[in-house]
Structure formats: structure tokens, C-alpha cells
Design an enzyme around this catalytic site. Structure first.
Site, PDB file in Angstrom:
ATOM      1  N   SER A  45      -4.606  27.379   3.541  1.00 20.44           N
ATOM      2  CA  SER A  45      -5.956  27.412   4.106  1.00 20.44           C
ATOM      3  C   SER A  45      -5.911  26.722   5.464  1.00 20.44           C
ATOM      4  CB  SER A  45      -6.879  26.652   3.145  1.00 20.44           C
ATOM      5  OG  SER A  45      -7.993  26.100   3.793  1.00 20.44           O
ATOM      6  N   TYR A  95      -9.794  19.840  -2.160  1.00 18.44           N
ATOM      7  CA  TYR A  95      -9.297  21.166  -1.762  1.00 18.44           C
ATOM      8  C   TYR A  95      -8.241  21.026  -0.659  1.00 18.44           C
ATOM      9  CZ  TYR A  95      -9.734  26.080  -0.174  1.00 18.44           C
ATOM     10  OH  TYR A  95      -9.509  27.383   0.185  1.00 18.44           O
TER      11      TYR A  95
HETATM   12  P1  NDP Z   1     -12.634  34.088  -4.770  1.00 20.85           P
HETATM   13  O1  NDP Z   1     -13.516  33.082  -5.398  1.00 20.85           O
HETATM   14  O2  NDP Z   1     -13.147  35.440  -4.433  1.00 20.85           O
HETATM   15  O3  NDP Z   1     -11.294  34.280  -5.612  1.00 20.85           O
HETATM   16  C1  NDP Z   1     -10.704  33.253  -6.347  1.00 20.85           C
HETATM   17  C2  NDP Z   1      -9.844  33.909  -7.394  1.00 20.85           C
HETATM   18  O4  NDP Z   1      -9.152  32.932  -8.147  1.00 20.85           O
HETATM   19  C3  NDP Z   1     -10.649  34.726  -8.375  1.00 20.85           C
HETATM   20  O5  NDP Z   1     -10.007  35.982  -8.520  1.00 20.85           O
HETATM   21  C4  NDP Z   1     -10.579  33.938  -9.676  1.00 20.85           C
HETATM   22  O6  NDP Z   1     -10.599  34.846 -10.768  1.00 20.85           O
HETATM   23  C5  NDP Z   1      -9.253  33.232  -9.523  1.00 20.85           C
HETATM   24  N1  NDP Z   1      -9.136  31.974 -10.263  1.00 20.85           N
HETATM   25  C6  NDP Z   1      -9.869  30.839 -10.106  1.00 20.85           C
HETATM   26  N2  NDP Z   1      -9.471  29.904 -10.977  1.00 20.85           N
HETATM   27  C7  NDP Z   1      -8.470  30.446 -11.706  1.00 20.85           C
HETATM   28  C8  NDP Z   1      -7.653  29.971 -12.749  1.00 20.85           C
HETATM   29  N3  NDP Z   1      -7.773  28.730 -13.256  1.00 20.85           N
HETATM   30  N4  NDP Z   1      -6.699  30.795 -13.251  1.00 20.85           N
HETATM   31  C9  NDP Z   1      -6.551  32.050 -12.765  1.00 20.85           C
HETATM   32  N5  NDP Z   1      -7.292  32.554 -11.777  1.00 20.85           N
HETATM   33  C10 NDP Z   1      -8.247  31.761 -11.248  1.00 20.85           C
HETATM   34  O7  NDP Z   1     -12.112  33.373  -3.433  1.00 20.85           O
HETATM   35  P2  NDP Z   1     -11.156  33.800  -2.245  1.00 20.85           P
HETATM   36  O8  NDP Z   1     -10.701  35.185  -2.390  1.00 20.85           O
HETATM   37  O9  NDP Z   1     -11.834  33.383  -1.020  1.00 20.85           O
HETATM   38  O10 NDP Z   1      -9.948  32.790  -2.486  1.00 20.85           O
HETATM   39  C11 NDP Z   1      -8.647  33.189  -2.813  1.00 20.85           C
HETATM   40  C12 NDP Z   1      -7.667  32.145  -2.301  1.00 20.85           C
HETATM   41  O11 NDP Z   1      -7.753  32.083  -0.893  1.00 20.85           O
HETATM   42  C13 NDP Z   1      -7.957  30.735  -2.808  1.00 20.85           C
HETATM   43  O12 NDP Z   1      -6.730  30.068  -3.046  1.00 20.85           O
HETATM   44  C14 NDP Z   1      -8.680  30.099  -1.634  1.00 20.85           C
HETATM   45  O13 NDP Z   1      -8.519  28.721  -1.632  1.00 20.85           O
HETATM   46  C15 NDP Z   1      -7.942  30.746  -0.487  1.00 20.85           C
HETATM   47  N6  NDP Z   1      -8.629  30.710   0.789  1.00 20.85           N
HETATM   48  C16 NDP Z   1      -9.823  31.347   0.990  1.00 20.85           C
HETATM   49  C17 NDP Z   1     -10.408  31.336   2.253  1.00 20.85           C
HETATM   50  C18 NDP Z   1     -11.655  32.053   2.566  1.00 20.85           C
HETATM   51  O14 NDP Z   1     -12.164  31.908   3.672  1.00 20.85           O
HETATM   52  N7  NDP Z   1     -12.209  32.832   1.667  1.00 20.85           N
HETATM   53  C19 NDP Z   1      -9.789  30.618   3.371  1.00 20.85           C
HETATM   54  C20 NDP Z   1      -8.542  29.998   3.026  1.00 20.85           C
HETATM   55  C21 NDP Z   1      -8.002  30.050   1.792  1.00 20.85           C
HETATM   56  P3  NDP Z   1     -11.249  34.480 -12.226  1.00 20.85           P
HETATM   57  O15 NDP Z   1     -12.529  33.793 -11.961  1.00 20.85           O
HETATM   58  O16 NDP Z   1     -11.363  35.800 -12.911  1.00 20.85           O
HETATM   59  O17 NDP Z   1     -10.218  33.600 -12.872  1.00 20.85           O
END
Ligand code: NDP
Length: 254
Positions: free
Chosen positions: A144, A157
Site C-alpha cells: 500500500s 494497517y
Molecule cells: P476489498 O475490501 O474490496 O477486498 C478485500 C478482500 O479481502 C475481500 O475479497 C475479502 O473477501 C478479503 N478478505 C478480508 N479478510 C479476509 C480473510 N481473513 N481471509 C480471506 N480473505 C479475506 O478491498 P480492496 O480490494 O481495496 O483491497 C485488497 C487489498 O489491496 C488489501 O490488501 C488492501 O489493503 C490493498 N490495498 C487497497 C488499496 C485501495 O485503495 N483500495 C490501496 C492499497 C492497498 P471476504 O470478505 O469474502 O473474505
């Protein structure tokens, strides 16, 4: 053959049922990989699988909580049972809770670290023998901008995402001998469920991001598709341990 060809390769994308994970999964699917979407919400994963199949890929939904070792072991066994091998791991699952450092409970701190950092460690550890068996592999860890910068509302985070970069480097060095390349991508501000919530929680965030991003827009999940293919394919066979910003220039703005 194209250096970006992923035909015959099997990828697992944690958190691949939405947002950035699904954007990366779409890229891998279009490049020819079979893709396992690994997340907790199986109904959401089933929709993602249908979308990937419509792109011509073989796709599979595997339930996992990346913070639980047994769950990760079961998920990886299910994927290898379905596809017979495993070549690519995208450690993308992540959560955030925005508050001042002093306001976190220990349980909240641990939940964020367990999901974002320990989850990436666990998944990497469990896939390792299968990558060795396949003669090599590719691991893509999702960091990130908070891997680089401090944000007042992201102590837990940011600690997890700073840790992702060092985990990437350590594992890249350790497993180079096994022909496993390990890299991180550092997304800028991407429009997903996670950041819809951030825009509600942090006043003025939307406009501050626009003002600082030279590309002049928020990112989309599909902005991560190409970099996922690059880091998952033979095109990056001599690239390991890097942390690559995919941020429209956010991190180089003076
Ligand atoms: P979302 O909330 O759309 O996606 C998060 C995903 O993680 C979901 O698919 C969720 O699926 C899954 N998840 C969460 N907890 C668990 C768990 N314990 N086990 C398995 N799966 C899990 O967010 P983003 O797409 O934005 O984020 C994706 C990644 O990108 C993250 O690591 C985030 O930190 C990173 N990121 C995002 C940014 C942004 O601007 N959006 C910027 C920088 C980094 P489910 O709930 O079905 O488990």
C-alpha cells in the site's frame, strides 16, 4: 511464446472475490491461468468465478480465512486437488480499521496484523512445497502507499503493509534458490469497497487524493491487472524482492 503467457499455470488470489483481488484475477485469467478465488464469503466468490469463467478461464472458489493456519492448509489442498498444481500466489486479502493509534484495542490491532501480514506469511509458507514441486513459482504481495508513508488513521494497517515489504524481501532472498520470485505491488488509491468506507471515514480524502495523483484520477481494480500478469509470468523471471508502486504517480509527487 509470449513472455506474458500463463497457459497451464495455476494461481490463487486471496481476497480474489472483489476489488483489487478480482482486478488481478481478471488479468491472470485473460493471460491463460486457471484461477482460484480464495476468500471467506463463498456467495461473493461464486459470482467472481462466473465472471472469470466468462473470460475463458478455469476458475474455482475456495473458502479461506487467511488468518487461520488450518483454514489456509485446507484451502491450498482444495486448490491443488482441483487443479493438480500451484504456480502463482497473490497475497491480496486485507482489512483496515481507521482510528487514532491510541484508540485501537489489542484485539483490533491483532485482527489487522493477522489478516494483512500473518495471512501473507501463512499462505506463502503453505504453498512453498507445491511451488518447489512445480520447479518454481511467483508470489505477489499487496502492500500500500502506507508501506511508504505514515497515515494518522492507519497505525495497524501501515505496520502490516510496511511489514509486507520486508516479508517480500526476506522471502525473495530465501527462495531465490527454488526459482520462486517474490514481489510486492503498492497500489495507490483504488476505488473499491475498502476505500468507499475510507472516503466516509476520512473527511476530504477524495479530493486530497485527486490533488496529489499526477494521473488526475483514482485507480480502478483493473489498473492492477497488467502488473499482476507481469509479476506472475516469465516476463519477470529476473525481478525479485521489489515493491512496485501502481499509483498514478502518487508516491513521486513533490
Ligand atoms: P476489498 O475490501 O474490496 O477486498 C478485500 C478482500 O479481502 C475481500 O475479497 C475479502 O473477501 C478479503 N478478505 C478480508 N479478510 C479476509 C480473510 N481473513 N481471509 C480471506 N480473505 C479475506 O478491498 P480492496 O480490494 O481495496 O483491497 C485488497 C487489498 O489491496 C488489501 O490488501 C488492501 O489493503 C490493498 N490495498 C487497497 C488499496 C485501495 O485503495 N483500495 C490501496 C492499497 C492497498 P471476504 O470478505 O469474502 O473474505
Amino acid at each position: 511464446m509470449s513472455p506474458f503467457d500463463l497457459k497451464g499455470r495455476v494461481a490463487v488470489v486471496t481476497g480474489g472475490n472483489g476489488g483489487i483481488g478480482l482486478g488481478m484475477a481478471r488479468g491472470l485469467a485473460i493471460a491463460g491461468a486457471s484461477v482460484a478465488v480464495a476468500a471467506r464469503d463463498m456467495a461473493k466468490s461464486a459470482v467472481a468465478v462466473k465472471e472469470l469463467e466468462a473470460l475463458g478461464a478455469q476458475a474455482f472458489a475456495a473458502e479461506v480465512d487467511v488468518s487461520r493456519e488450518r483454514s489456509v492448509t485446507d484451502m491450498v489442498q482444495a486448490v491443488v486437488g482441483r487443479f493438480g498444481r500451484l504456480d502463482i500466489l497473490v497475497n491480496n486479502a486485507g482489512i483496515n480499521l481507521r482510528k487514532s493509534p491510541e484508540a485501537y484495542t489489542l484485539d483490533e490491532w491483532r485482527r489487522i496484523l493477522d489478516t494483512n501480514l500473518t495471512g501473507a506469511f501463512l499462505c506463502s509458507k503453505v504453498v512453498y512445497p507445491f511451488m518447489v514441486e512445480a520447479g518454481g513459482g511467483k508470489i505477489i504481495n499487496v502492500g500500500s502507499m502506507t508501506s511508504l508513508f505514515g497515515a494518522s488513521f492507519a497505525a495497524a494497517y501501515g505496520a502490516s503493509k510496511g511489514g509486507i515489504v520486508q516479508l517480500t524481501r526476506a522471502v525473495a532472498v530465501a527462495w531465490a534458490k527454488d526459482n520462486i520470485q517474490v514481489n510486492a505491488v503498492l497500489p495507490g488509491w483504488i476505488d473499491t469497497d475498502l476505500t468507499i468506507q475510507a472516503r466516509r471515514d476520512v473527511p476530504g480524502l477524495h479530493d486530497r487524493v485527486l490533488a496529489r495523483t499526477p494521473a488526475g484520477r483514482w485507480g480502478k481494480p483493473d489498473d492492477l491487472a497488467g502488473v499482476a500478469v507481469f509479476l506472475a509470468s516469465p516476463a519477470s523471471d529476473f525481478v525479485t524482492g521489489v515493491a512496485l508502486p501502481v499509483d498514478g504517480g502518487y508516491s513521486i509527487q513533490a
